[in-house]
Every structure is written in C-alpha cells, then in structure tokens.
Write a protein that holds these residues in place. Sequence first.
Motif, PDB file in Angstrom:
ATOM      1  N   ARG A   1       0.829  -1.189   0.000  1.00 43.60           N
ATOM      2  CA  ARG A   1       0.000   0.000   0.000  1.00 43.60           C
ATOM      3  C   ARG A   1       0.867   1.244   0.000  1.00 43.60           C
ATOM      4  NH1 ARG A   1      -3.199  -1.317   4.600  1.00 43.60           N
ATOM      5  NH2 ARG A   1      -3.601  -3.366   3.747  1.00 43.60           N
ATOM      6  N   LYS A   2       1.968   1.163   0.775  1.00 43.10           N
ATOM      7  CA  LYS A   2       2.855   2.321   0.845  1.00 43.10           C
ATOM      8  C   LYS A   2       3.438   2.611  -0.539  1.00 43.10           C
ATOM      9  CE  LYS A   2       4.812   1.896   5.090  1.00 43.10           C
ATOM     10  NZ  LYS A   2       5.987   1.310   5.721  1.00 43.10           N
ATOM     11  N   ILE A   3       3.894   1.549  -1.211  1.00 42.86           N
ATOM     12  CA  ILE A   3       4.469   1.750  -2.550  1.00 42.86           C
ATOM     13  C   ILE A   3       3.423   2.353  -3.481  1.00 42.86           C
ATOM     14  CG2 ILE A   3       5.392   0.560  -4.564  1.00 42.86           C
ATOM     15  CD1 ILE A   3       6.641  -1.443  -2.664  1.00 42.86           C
TER      16      ILE A   3
ATOM     17  N   ASP B   1       9.075  -3.480 -19.425  1.00 43.43           N
ATOM     18  CA  ASP B   1       8.446  -3.329 -18.116  1.00 43.43           C
ATOM     19  C   ASP B   1       9.512  -3.385 -17.033  1.00 43.43           C
ATOM     20  OD1 ASP B   1       7.000  -3.502 -15.763  1.00 43.43           O
ATOM     21  OD2 ASP B   1       5.338  -4.506 -16.767  1.00 43.43           O
ATOM     22  N   ARG B   2       9.940  -2.214 -16.627  1.00 42.31           N
ATOM     23  CA  ARG B   2      11.047  -2.109 -15.688  1.00 42.31           C
ATOM     24  C   ARG B   2      10.752  -2.804 -14.369  1.00 42.31           C
ATOM     25  NH1 ARG B   2      11.474   3.051 -16.105  1.00 42.31           N
ATOM     26  NH2 ARG B   2      10.001   3.543 -14.476  1.00 42.31           N
ATOM     27  N   LYS B   3       9.565  -2.597 -13.841  1.00 40.04           N
ATOM     28  CA  LYS B   3       9.244  -3.128 -12.522  1.00 40.04           C
ATOM     29  C   LYS B   3       9.026  -4.631 -12.545  1.00 40.04           C
ATOM     30  CE  LYS B   3       7.102   1.139 -11.072  1.00 40.04           C
ATOM     31  NZ  LYS B   3       8.017   1.659 -10.074  1.00 40.04           N
ATOM     32  N   LEU B   4       8.529  -5.138 -13.680  1.00 38.95           N
ATOM     33  CA  LEU B   4       8.204  -6.555 -13.736  1.00 38.95           C
ATOM     34  C   LEU B   4       9.389  -7.385 -14.235  1.00 38.95           C
ATOM     35  CD1 LEU B   4       5.485  -7.574 -12.894  1.00 38.95           C
ATOM     36  CD2 LEU B   4       4.857  -7.821 -15.285  1.00 38.95           C
TER      37      LEU B   4
ATOM     38  N   LEU C   1      13.019  -5.495  -7.647  1.00 39.51           N
ATOM     39  CA  LEU C   1      12.668  -4.383  -6.775  1.00 39.51           C
ATOM     40  C   LEU C   1      12.957  -4.664  -5.309  1.00 39.51           C
ATOM     41  CD1 LEU C   1       9.255  -3.326  -8.346  1.00 39.51           C
ATOM     42  CD2 LEU C   1      11.464  -2.238  -8.648  1.00 39.51           C
ATOM     43  N   HIS C   2      12.858  -5.946  -4.910  1.00 39.43           N
ATOM     44  CA  HIS C   2      12.986  -6.274  -3.492  1.00 39.43           C
ATOM     45  C   HIS C   2      14.442  -6.415  -3.060  1.00 39.43           C
ATOM     46  CE1 HIS C   2      13.568 -10.073  -5.413  1.00 39.43           C
ATOM     47  NE2 HIS C   2      13.785 -10.704  -4.278  1.00 39.43           N
ATOM     48  N   LEU C   3      15.360  -6.256  -4.005  1.00 40.06           N
ATOM     49  CA  LEU C   3      16.779  -6.389  -3.667  1.00 40.06           C
ATOM     50  C   LEU C   3      17.466  -5.018  -3.739  1.00 40.06           C
ATOM     51  CD1 LEU C   3      17.805  -9.674  -5.512  1.00 40.06           C
ATOM     52  CD2 LEU C   3      17.160  -9.365  -3.125  1.00 40.06           C
ATOM     53  N   PRO C   4      18.611  -4.887  -3.071  1.00 37.05           N
ATOM     54  CA  PRO C   4      19.310  -3.603  -3.076  1.00 37.05           C
ATOM     55  C   PRO C   4      19.990  -3.321  -4.418  1.00 37.05           C
ATOM     56  CG  PRO C   4      20.536  -5.208  -1.808  1.00 37.05           C
ATOM     57  CD  PRO C   4      19.252  -5.872  -2.193  1.00 37.05           C
ATOM     58  N   ILE C   5      20.427  -2.083  -4.577  1.00 37.09           N
ATOM     59  CA  ILE C   5      21.033  -1.630  -5.832  1.00 37.09           C
ATOM     60  C   ILE C   5      22.216  -2.494  -6.224  1.00 37.09           C
ATOM     61  CG2 ILE C   5      22.294   0.278  -6.888  1.00 37.09           C
ATOM     62  CD1 ILE C   5      20.665   2.161  -5.106  1.00 37.09           C
ATOM     63  N   ASP C   6      23.143  -2.720  -5.275  1.00 34.64           N
ATOM     64  CA  ASP C   6      24.370  -3.435  -5.649  1.00 34.64           C
ATOM     65  C   ASP C   6      24.076  -4.850  -6.151  1.00 34.64           C
ATOM     66  OD1 ASP C   6      23.586  -4.191  -3.139  1.00 34.64           O
ATOM     67  OD2 ASP C   6      25.576  -4.154  -2.231  1.00 34.64           O
ATOM     68  N   GLU C   7      23.130  -5.540  -5.496  1.00 33.09           N
ATOM     69  CA  GLU C   7      22.835  -6.908  -5.928  1.00 33.09           C
ATOM     70  C   GLU C   7      22.124  -6.935  -7.270  1.00 33.09           C
ATOM     71  OE1 GLU C   7      21.203  -9.447  -3.003  1.00 33.09           O
ATOM     72  OE2 GLU C   7      22.602  -8.788  -1.465  1.00 33.09           O
TER      73      GLU C   7
ATOM     74  N   PRO D   1      21.492   7.315  -1.367  1.00 31.31           N
ATOM     75  CA  PRO D   1      22.337   7.480  -0.194  1.00 31.31           C
ATOM     76  C   PRO D   1      23.271   6.291   0.022  1.00 31.31           C
ATOM     77  CG  PRO D   1      20.051   7.041   0.426  1.00 31.31           C
ATOM     78  CD  PRO D   1      20.077   7.231  -1.047  1.00 31.31           C
ATOM     79  N   SER D   2      22.870   5.105  -0.455  1.00 30.42           N
ATOM     80  CA  SER D   2      23.664   3.910  -0.170  1.00 30.42           C
ATOM     81  C   SER D   2      23.418   2.851  -1.234  1.00 30.42           C
ATOM     82  CB  SER D   2      23.273   3.381   1.215  1.00 30.42           C
ATOM     83  OG  SER D   2      23.320   1.977   1.231  1.00 30.42           O
ATOM     84  N   VAL D   3      24.445   2.035  -1.503  1.00 33.75           N
ATOM     85  CA  VAL D   3      24.271   0.980  -2.504  1.00 33.75           C
ATOM     86  C   VAL D   3      23.370  -0.136  -2.000  1.00 33.75           C
ATOM     87  CG1 VAL D   3      26.470   1.368  -3.648  1.00 33.75           C
ATOM     88  CG2 VAL D   3      26.345  -0.277  -1.777  1.00 33.75           C
ATOM     89  N   THR D   4      23.109  -0.146  -0.690  1.00 31.57           N
ATOM     90  CA  THR D   4      22.246  -1.201  -0.155  1.00 31.57           C
ATOM     91  C   THR D   4      20.782  -0.764  -0.120  1.00 31.57           C
ATOM     92  OG1 THR D   4      22.669  -0.470   2.096  1.00 31.57           O
ATOM     93  CG2 THR D   4      24.061  -2.229   1.250  1.00 31.57           C
ATOM     94  N   GLN D   5      20.503   0.418  -0.661  1.00 32.71           N
ATOM     95  CA  GLN D   5      19.118   0.875  -0.771  1.00 32.71           C
ATOM     96  C   GLN D   5      18.333  -0.098  -1.660  1.00 32.71           C
ATOM     97  OE1 GLN D   5      16.194   2.651   0.106  1.00 32.71           O
ATOM     98  NE2 GLN D   5      17.586   4.375   0.258  1.00 32.71           N
ATOM     99  N   LEU D   6      17.110  -0.442  -1.229  1.00 32.76           N
ATOM    100  CA  LEU D   6      16.294  -1.320  -2.062  1.00 32.76           C
ATOM    101  C   LEU D   6      15.843  -0.557  -3.305  1.00 32.76           C
ATOM    102  CD1 LEU D   6      14.034  -3.143   0.558  1.00 32.76           C
ATOM    103  CD2 LEU D   6      16.279  -3.791  -0.311  1.00 32.76           C
ATOM    104  N   VAL D   7      15.856  -1.245  -4.442  1.00 31.38           N
ATOM    105  CA  VAL D   7      15.555  -0.570  -5.707  1.00 31.38           C
ATOM    106  C   VAL D   7      14.122  -0.029  -5.731  1.00 31.38           C
ATOM    107  CG1 VAL D   7      15.315  -0.936  -8.198  1.00 31.38           C
ATOM    108  CG2 VAL D   7      17.302  -1.796  -6.996  1.00 31.38           C
ATOM    109  N   LYS D   8      13.210  -0.705  -5.029  1.00 30.21           N
ATOM    110  CA  LYS D   8      11.824  -0.223  -5.059  1.00 30.21           C
ATOM    111  C   LYS D   8      11.676   1.158  -4.431  1.00 30.21           C
ATOM    112  CE  LYS D   8      10.506  -2.838  -0.953  1.00 30.21           C
ATOM    113  NZ  LYS D   8       9.939  -4.134  -0.583  1.00 30.21           N
ATOM    114  N   ASN D   9      12.659   1.573  -3.639  1.00 31.06           N
ATOM    115  CA  ASN D   9      12.570   2.888  -3.018  1.00 31.06           C
ATOM    116  C   ASN D   9      13.135   4.011  -3.893  1.00 31.06           C
ATOM    117  OD1 ASN D   9      11.489   1.672  -0.751  1.00 31.06           O
ATOM    118  ND2 ASN D   9      13.492   1.376   0.199  1.00 31.06           N
TER     119      ASN D   9
END
Lengths: 326, 510
Positions: A318-320, B336-339, B344-350, B387-395
């Motif tokens: 929902r947040k996303i 489809d970037r998101k699909l 999305l659930h993994l960080p940038i570096d991975e 801010p960090s390479v461990t940021q999740l891509v979905k953010n």
Amino acid sequence: MNYKDSSIGGFLKKYAILLVLIALIIFFCVRAPGFTTLGNLFNIARQVSTMGIAAVGCMFVLLIGGIDLSIGSLVAFINIVCAVFLARLKLNIPTAVIICLLLAVGIGALIGVLVTKLHIPPFIATLAFMSILSGVALTICKGLPISGFPTAFKILGQGYVGIVPVPVIIMIVVFAIGAFILNKTIYGRYFYAIGGNEEAARLSGIKVQRIKIAIYALSSLFAAIAAILLLSRLNSGSPQTGDGFEFNVITACVVGGVSISGGSGRISGVIIGVLIMGVLSAGLIMINVNEFIQMIIKGIILCIAVGVDYAQKNSKKRKILTNQTA
Amino acid sequence: MSETILELKDVTKVYPGVVALNSVSIHVRRGEVHALVGENGAGKSTLIKTVSGAIEPTDGTIIVDGKEFRSMTPSLSKENGIGVIYQELNLVEELSVVDNIFLGEYILNGIVLDRGKMQKKARDLFEKLNIKIDPNALICDLSVGYKQMVVIAKAVSQNTKILIMDEPSAALTTSESEAMFQLIATLKKSGVTIVYISHRLEELFQIADRATVLRDGNYIDTVDIDKTNKAELVKLMIGRDLDETYPERSEPQTEEVILDIRHLCGNGLRDVSLQVKKGEVLGLGGLIGSGRTELAEILFGAAKKDSGQIIFKGQESHVKCPTDAIDQKIALIPEDRKLHGALLHLPIDENITMPILKRISRFSVINRGLEKQTVDKYISALRIKTPSVTQLVKNLSGGNQQKVVLAKWLSTDPDLIIFDEPTRGIDVGAKHEIYQIINDLVAEGKTLIMISSEMPELIGMADRIVVLSEGRVTGELKREEFDQEKILKFASTIDDSENNDVAENKERLQ
C-alpha cells in the motif's frame, strides 16, 4: 546480510521473534522449575536438531516461493530404507548413510523436475510425494518397526562431543552451511532473486529451472540427514517417525520470518524459529500440557505467523502504491 | 435533456514530478462518437481513468448528465451509466458467454440462478445488437473479436449511457474491426454515447463524429471529423519542435553488419528480415503488439523462434536462453522495468551484479571487493542518486530505477544493447540523461536497437528506423527520410490475409 529489511518495522520484526523466544523461556522458567538447567537446555537443543537441519532446506524452498510438504514422508521413507540397509542387508554404516543421502537427492531432484519441467505446482507435487513416500515406507516395512543396528550407529543420534550432543553439532554445521550459501555465494543471491521475481531473475541470465531443481534436492538431502539422526536416536526404524515433521519444520521457518510467498527470510530468523518451536514443545510438556493441546497451539501459531507476514507485505504494498499515485 | 452528456471542467491530475493532465476541459455530446487522440503519454488514459473512477483528479469537475462530481469512484461511475472497455478484456475464460454477461449481476429465482431468464435476456440483447454469438459458447472458444463484442454487450446490458472504449481495435483484424464498427453504429442509433480512443487514425474517419486532441497532458483542440483530415490530426497530436530535445551525435562510420536477421518467424513474428550495422542506433517503430518487443525477446533468448536465421558478429547465433545471450554479449533492457527489469525487493548493488555474479566469484563465493568496485563504477558513471548501494531498488525514483537496470546490463559489457522503451514512465530530466548515456554508448562502439512508442524519441535518437506491423517489417526509413506521418502510415499498415480465420470462426459459432 544487512539489507533484507532495513526499515524500523523490519528491525522490530527481527527482534520481535527474539523477544518472543525470551518471553517463552522466562515464562517456562517461572512455571516449570528445572527448565533452565544445562541438562534440559541441551536436551531441547538435541530435540530440535533434526527440525533445525530440515528447516534449512525448507527455508531454501520457501525462499524461491515454493513449498515442500514431502519432508515428513521423506523422513519416514529414509528412516525405513536406512533401517533395512543396516539391519537386514547388513551394509556398513557409511555405505548405508551415503546411499540414503543420494536416494534423497534423487527424490528431491525428481520433485524439482516435476515442478519446473511439467509445471506441477509445488504444493501438489510435494503433496503427491508425501503420499507416495509414506506408502513406499509402509510397504517396505509392512507397517512394523525395524531394529537391530550395529552399536556404532548410536553415536550419530545419541553420542556427545564433550558435553554437546552430536546432532546439535551437526545442526550447527548445517546452519553454518546454510548461512554461507545464502550470504557468501552466488546461489544465495539467485535464491532471493528467484523468490522475489522469477521472470526478472530469468531475464538476468539465471538458470531458474536448474536452481529450483537443486533446491528441492537440497531440501530432501537435509531432511534425509534428519531422518538418519532420528533413526539413530530412537534406535528403531518406524514409518511413523516423520508424522507431523513437515508441519513443525515449515512452522519454524515461517515463525522465523521466512516469507511464505518467497524472496525474504534470514538464517538467524530460522534459528530462532526452530528454538521457539523446541522451547514450546519441551516447556509445554513440563507444565503438563498434553500433545493434543500442543498441536492446537502450534496450529494457531502458524496462522499468526503467516498473518503477520501478509499484513506487513500488504502495508508495504500500500505504501508503494500510494507513493506512486500520490 | 441538455446536449452535453459528459463534461470535464478544468480537470488536472498531478503525479510527483509529472503533470499528467493540465486543466483539461471537454464536452461530449449526447449520442455522438467522440474520439480521443494523442501520442502515448498525452493523457488519454489518465483522462478516462478520472471518468471511470480509477483515479482521483487533483483538481476540476466532472459533470455527468447534469450532475457535478469532484471525483468519481468505480461504483459511482457505473451508477451514472458510464461503462469502460479496457484493452485487456475482463472476461472469465472458462465460463460461458451468458455467465460472463451477468457475472456479479445474476438474475435469481429465489436463491438459485434463473438460467432460462438470463439466456433469454442475452438472446434478446444479442438480437438487438445484431451479434451472432451462441450465448452458451465458452469465452475461451471465441476469437478476440467476438470476445470484444461480449464485453460490449455486457456493458450495454448494464444500462450504460456512456461507453468508453480504450483502443478496442488494437488487437483486432480488419474484418473484426469492421464488425465492431457496425456494432458501434447500432449502439449509437440506440442512443448510447461513445468515447473512443485509438491510435489508428483512419478508423476515426469511419466511425467518429468529433475528435479531441491531447498533447503532453494539455487540451489542444476538438475538431469535427468531416472537416479535418489525417494530416491535420497528426499535426495537432505532435505539434512540437522535435530536434531540440535530443543531444547531438555523429553519424555512424562503419558499414559492417553486426546483426543479420533472416526470415525470422515465431513469437508473433512473420518473416522478419533486417540488418543492424555496427555502431548504429536502429529504431524499431510500430504499435503495441506489432512485433517489436517480440523480436527483442527472440534475440535475447527470452522466447523461441520457429524458423529463420540470426547471424551475430558473422556467426549464426543459437541463443536459447538469456544466459546464452549474456555470454554472446547481447543485453536487453526490458519494456516493463518493474516486472522484468529490476529486482525491486533487492538492493542496488545486488541488482547491478546479478548477471555477472559468475565473473566476480571464485568457486561460487562472491568476491565482495570486486563487486563493490563494479557497483561503484556504474553508480558514478550513470550518476545514480542514492544514499547507499544497499538501498532497495523499489525505493528509488523511476529514472534511477532505470539507471540501475542500465548499470546491470552495462556491467555485462555487451556489444549489442536492445532498449525496449528506454524512457517509459520517467521524467524529462532523467530522459535526457538516458539519451546522453545512449550517445556515450554509441561513442564507445556499442550497437543499439531502440524500441520506442514515442515518435519524437525514435526520430530524435535513431540513425535508421524500421517499422513493424502485425509481425512484419512494413517500412524502413533513413535519417533524412524520417517523418512521423510516414512512420504512422507504416505502423498502421494492415494485412488482410487473416480474414479467412474470422470467417471460419463465424461459421463455427452459428
């Protein structure tokens, strides 16, 4: 592995299960004198060791978004087969153990092939094997227990190194291997990738089918190790050995924060989940809650754990969504 | 009864960073067929979503039959007689036609379904609309054209006064479209107002009374169809200076062919042959479903070809899976970037190192130092803001997500990069950065295939454009021949060889 969930909610969740474990231990300390004696703690550790070993394989399967219901029946099957090898065919211990482990890998790989190549949903494929393996075990032993193993075989399930039971050491080694695979190797990365988004993983060049087959094989391998340890501990092969085993293993994983929909979970969580299940079993017996009531309690716990997992997922989703459309 | 049945007054919709609709006002007259045209991203879909209640406008008023609304909800919109038909047909494939028409609005006799009554109503409805479909046929046995009719009939059965159709003809063959146009005419006669969205401008002249043109979220004009022509509509749709927004790039030098596709069939392609020269940007134009993405999937091993040859770097390429493609130095940045693009659930570096883990590991153990070097290199090269390479891509924002996907594929050091809609859903600034990156890649000697539904982008970035339609190459343009109208014409070239299938279908159903 510091990334799986870096939000405050994730932090709380991670420590929430640890707090639950501590609360349970305190509760049983108060209600059941003698609960925290060293002897009893080692006893609990030995009790959970087989569950812990199988939980690592089960966790891998859950990580890729699958499920393995055949764990309990595989335990019964390997238990009986190993018993036959030792008591009737008089094979030496290493040979018997190695053949059993290879057999388990083969069965797991077969399940993996059914899931990936024939597109049978994992729930159904492993449900089918749950029935098949039980049936084969019962057919081999005609429903009767098998005993009469070489004395050396006892060491695996009943022996000690210093004051630490052998199965506990094996469990620790398996946990260490699991953590190593997940955190240090490319396969750990692949598991999380596949569980989160299988198609994107495939388009990243990951051989998804191979990985999946390997994971079902691993799950069976770990369950087979548990089966052999159980056989050694009870010193008698019985087709009932695996009854309810898959339930305890899956519940331990889910309580430990492994998402049933795949893609997230940590070994540390699984360790705590296994300990919670072990403490509950031992503690409830000590305060005279019978096995039937225990089954009810564990069922409720499984529902709560999955409910919490989904509630968190949905609030995140929902947040996303609101972020995107706001 | 006033003449206007649906009015939008100063409707604005703002997404973070994007104004999707900028104070758009439209009058739809009772009983007319009102077309809504514009390029992708012009705001057509957003507009109809505000009317259907799928989204809430930031500002403005929607007036349906004299009743004013600040915003709609799906149920409110339905209550007021608005029906929407989306491109994806919302039918339950395993159920019969009757069951689908009355799904959720069953006619009951006590507590049981009154099948007889529902069947009779369905037959009456079909007779009225002159639709020849057996109400007991299963949806999965119908062709797309007939499914479309069932959807329309369903909308009509619910007392729809205003029927909004979002690209209803996109998946239809010519004769299926013709049948649908007749149905639209019948509906119009019975007093239903129709709002019709289509990329196929020709058909508007056949069915529409008036057309409203949108561009970049702005209302441009409403014209009477019989007082305009296709060229004028296209001009209204595009209406901007194209060349300014694209960074300069020198012409490709070599004539060396790096990719030679010969008679490729399968995955929706019907005998596609084309060549790509080393160091050029080949633009692929066409409508959705024309075979552009399907071609990319085959080249990347994500889908199988039935026949034909692919010669890559002078050798026949047998790419069976994406892993093979990566080994042959082919990369696909999916639509489809998101699909499909990012995990999305993994960080940038991975995400960045996912396709090259084998190269940066030893005995399967990942070399973290090497991984960090690679990741840092691309984060700074592509200016990924995090801010960090461990940021999740979905953010991350859309533009930064796209850069992560780019970084992921550049890390494989590809020679051929296929961009499928490289700038979809990202803001103008990030778009420009992506264009600059594309130019830098060309300067490094990489070869690019760029698929884009945004005409200006295609014209601005490509060295050469090949246009596909219905799985075939229908046209090829050199840089000096680039022209939106020509591309549109090639893209809507329709092949009639499938009419026989439809006729067969008709026979079977009657």
